[in-house]
Design a protein around this motif. Structure first.
Motif, PDB file in Angstrom:
ATOM      1  N   ALA A 391      28.614  41.538  46.380  1.00 53.84           N
ATOM      2  CA  ALA A 391      27.645  41.984  45.383  1.00 53.84           C
ATOM      3  C   ALA A 391      26.505  40.976  45.242  1.00 53.84           C
ATOM      4  O   ALA A 391      25.335  41.355  45.111  1.00 53.84           O
ATOM      5  CB  ALA A 391      28.351  42.205  44.045  1.00 53.84           C
ATOM      6  N   THR A 392      26.858  39.691  45.264  1.00 53.03           N
ATOM      7  CA  THR A 392      25.824  38.654  45.157  1.00 53.03           C
ATOM      8  C   THR A 392      24.870  38.711  46.332  1.00 53.03           C
ATOM      9  O   THR A 392      23.637  38.592  46.169  1.00 53.03           O
ATOM     10  CB  THR A 392      26.493  37.271  45.087  1.00 53.03           C
ATOM     11  N   PHE A 393      25.410  38.927  47.509  1.00 52.66           N
ATOM     12  CA  PHE A 393      24.553  39.001  48.699  1.00 52.66           C
ATOM     13  C   PHE A 393      23.651  40.231  48.637  1.00 52.66           C
ATOM     14  O   PHE A 393      22.456  40.155  48.971  1.00 52.66           O
ATOM     15  CB  PHE A 393      25.415  39.038  49.953  1.00 52.66           C
ATOM     16  N   GLN A 394      24.196  41.383  48.231  1.00 50.57           N
ATOM     17  CA  GLN A 394      23.371  42.588  48.135  1.00 50.57           C
ATOM     18  C   GLN A 394      22.251  42.397  47.115  1.00 50.57           C
ATOM     19  O   GLN A 394      21.120  42.842  47.331  1.00 50.57           O
ATOM     20  CB  GLN A 394      24.254  43.780  47.755  1.00 50.57           C
ATOM     21  N   SER A 395      22.578  41.719  46.012  1.00 55.26           N
ATOM     22  CA  SER A 395      21.546  41.459  45.005  1.00 55.26           C
ATOM     23  C   SER A 395      20.459  40.539  45.559  1.00 55.26           C
ATOM     24  O   SER A 395      19.264  40.770  45.348  1.00 55.26           O
ATOM     25  CB  SER A 395      22.191  40.845  43.768  1.00 55.26           C
ATOM     26  N   ALA A 396      20.883  39.489  46.276  1.00 54.67           N
ATOM     27  CA  ALA A 396      19.903  38.573  46.867  1.00 54.67           C
ATOM     28  C   ALA A 396      19.052  39.274  47.910  1.00 54.67           C
ATOM     29  O   ALA A 396      17.842  39.019  48.031  1.00 54.67           O
ATOM     30  CB  ALA A 396      20.630  37.379  47.483  1.00 54.67           C
ATOM     31  N   LEU A 397      19.676  40.213  48.654  1.00 53.19           N
ATOM     32  CA  LEU A 397      18.930  40.947  49.677  1.00 53.19           C
ATOM     33  C   LEU A 397      17.872  41.839  49.039  1.00 53.19           C
ATOM     34  O   LEU A 397      16.727  41.916  49.514  1.00 53.19           O
ATOM     35  CB  LEU A 397      19.902  41.770  50.519  1.00 53.19           C
ATOM     36  N   SER A 398      18.262  42.501  47.956  1.00 53.25           N
ATOM     37  CA  SER A 398      17.275  43.349  47.256  1.00 53.25           C
ATOM     38  C   SER A 398      16.132  42.517  46.685  1.00 53.25           C
ATOM     39  O   SER A 398      14.965  42.900  46.764  1.00 53.25           O
ATOM     40  CB  SER A 398      17.974  44.124  46.137  1.00 53.25           C
ATOM     41  N   ALA A 399      16.475  41.372  46.129  1.00 56.81           N
ATOM     42  CA  ALA A 399      15.436  40.503  45.582  1.00 56.81           C
ATOM     43  C   ALA A 399      14.540  39.954  46.676  1.00 56.81           C
ATOM     44  O   ALA A 399      13.317  39.835  46.510  1.00 56.81           O
ATOM     45  CB  ALA A 399      16.080  39.367  44.787  1.00 56.81           C
TER      46      ALA A 399
END
Length: 447
Positions: A391-399
């Motif tokens: 989840a953290t990686f997906q959030s960082a990717l979106s950002a």
């Protein structure tokens, strides 16, 4: 000029948006294929093994092959079979002796005086030593208990080989599965690197981001090369345990699943007391030493000897017939030393049994704690750390896609996902290795 510059700027931004959008979709697809919903789901996958799916060999097949073809097991089995023939030898009577004698008179020449002397003769005799009653049976008992100890050692050798095979097989499965993980993650990293390069070309990123992505790519390549080395070493060990030629075909392991330990610690400890072959071997050794002490006491009793001789003289004299009965008196000083030695060996065997029992029970307890603790850690990984890192990686990717996140944070999230995935699989190997040791020590079969 202003219109041209604006067009280039819009074109650059459009290109970046297309790249990051494509990267975002591709990342979702790759990450979704690896989502660790549960330990069972994760371990049922065989990443990177699609090309070998039809070639995988189950652990049970290899265990059966090892039991049939491993030379260490075979040697131990033949040693036990040989020891089963010792009791019959120990209980047999000593060898019967046959003798022929010629007695001449007046000359050393054969048969001198045979026709004119009553003393010249040709004799035939038989002699037999007879141990004191009970000694032969005690010697057989000593040999039988030694054979029982050898049988337990044969079972121990079999369990040791099979246990080692399981542990090496689990590590091979880990190496082969994580090779696929590393390869897929390297493909994802290449997409991240391309995005960083695209941003750098249009002035929205910096060269350090590109270099960091390249560095991580090189590290993954190094890890893949190390995995290939470990794979070859583990396959060589398995072939040795199976008695296969080293140049034989490579071994592909099946994806293993998380097995739950259905037994409590108290039950495992009791199984170890009852079924551990090393403990059984020491128990048989005590029985052997007890029989040796009893035999040492019996050796104070005398043995016997019987002889019978027939002597043929010349035709003018009658034949001779002679029977002899002898008693062999034991050397009491030597027998006292033999008894003292047997008693000391008896006490040593008892202490060795106690030490072996304590060692086995301690190892069972340690492996039980190791397995239970590993189950807790696996649950933390599957229910917490791994999905949280995803989840953290997906959030960082979106950002990062919307220019609200720097590349270093995105790369950190990527490495967290990769490392936690590998740590989970490594922890699973530790858990299964602990169960394999418990199976070896207790004789239980964890389904």
């Amino acid at each position: 000029m202003q219109s041209t510059h604006l067009s280039r700027s819009l074109f650059g931004r459009t290109r970046i948006s297309l790249i990051t959008a494509t990267l975002f979709v591709g990342t979702l697809a790759l990450a979704g294929a690896q989502e660790p919903a549960s330990p069972q789901r994760r371990t049922s996958e065989s990443p990177g093994m699609a090309d070998h799916a039809g070639m995988a060999t189950s652990l049970r097949e290899l265990m059966q092959e090892a039991e049939q073809k491993n030379p260490q097991i075979a040697a131990s089995f033949h040693a036990w079979k040989a020891s089963r023939n010792v009791p019959k030898q120990a209980s047999a009577l000593p060898e019967t002796q046959l003798s022929v004698q010629q007695f001449s008179v007046g000359s050393p020449r054969p048969f001198a005086g045979y026709s004119n002397s009553d003393f010249a003769c040709v004799g035939f005799g038989v002699s037999q030593d007879i141990p004191y009653p009970g000694k032969r049976q005690l010697r057989a008992n000593v040999a039988e208990h030694e054979a029982d100890s050898m049988e337990a050692q044969t079972d121990s050798a079999r369990r040791t080989v099979v246990g080692n095979l399981k542990i090496v097989y689990f590590h091979l499965a880990y190496i082969q599965q994580t090779l696929g993980v590393l390869q897929r993650r390297d493909e994802l990293l290449s997409q991240l690197q391309e995005a960083a390069e695209a941003r750098y070309r249009v002035g929205q990123g910096n060269q350090q981001d590109v270099l960091k992505a390249q560095l991580q790519h090189t590290k993954i390549l190094q890890e893949i090369a190390h995995h290939h080395q470990e794979e070859g070493l583990l396959e060589a060990q398995i072939k040795q345990l199976l008695g296969r030629p080293q140049e034989s075909a490579d071994i592909v392991a099946e994806a293993f699943t998380l097995r739950a330990l259905p037994h409590a610690a108290a039950e495992l400890l009791q199984r170890a007391r009852e079924q551990n072959p090393d403990v059984h071997s020491k128990q048989a050794s005590i029985q052997q030493r007890d029989a040796q002490v009893e035999l040492a006491h019996k050796n104070f009793r005398p043995d016997f000897n019987v002889q019978y001789t027939y002597e043929r003289t010349g035709s003018q004299a009658r034949d001779y017939y002679m029977a002899t009965f002898g008693i062999g008196l034991p050397n009491r000083g030597r027998q006292k030393a033999e008894l003292a030695e047997a008693q000391e060996n008896q006490e040593r065997a008892r202490q060795e049994l106690e030490a072996e029992s304590q060692r086995v029970l301690s190892e069972v307890q340690q492996q039980y704690v190791r397995a239970r603790t590993s189950e807790e850690r696996l649950k933390i990984y599957s229910d917490g750390l791994v999905p949280q890192s995803e989840a953290t990686f997906q959030s960082a990717l979106s950002a990062y896609q919307s220019n609200r996140q720097d590349f270093e944070s995105l790369l950190s999230g990527f490495l967290d996902v990769l490392n936690l995935d590998l740590e989970y699989r490594s922890e699973l190997v530790e858990h299964e290795s602990a169960l394999a040791e418990l199976e070896r020590l207790t004789g239980v079969d964890v389904p």
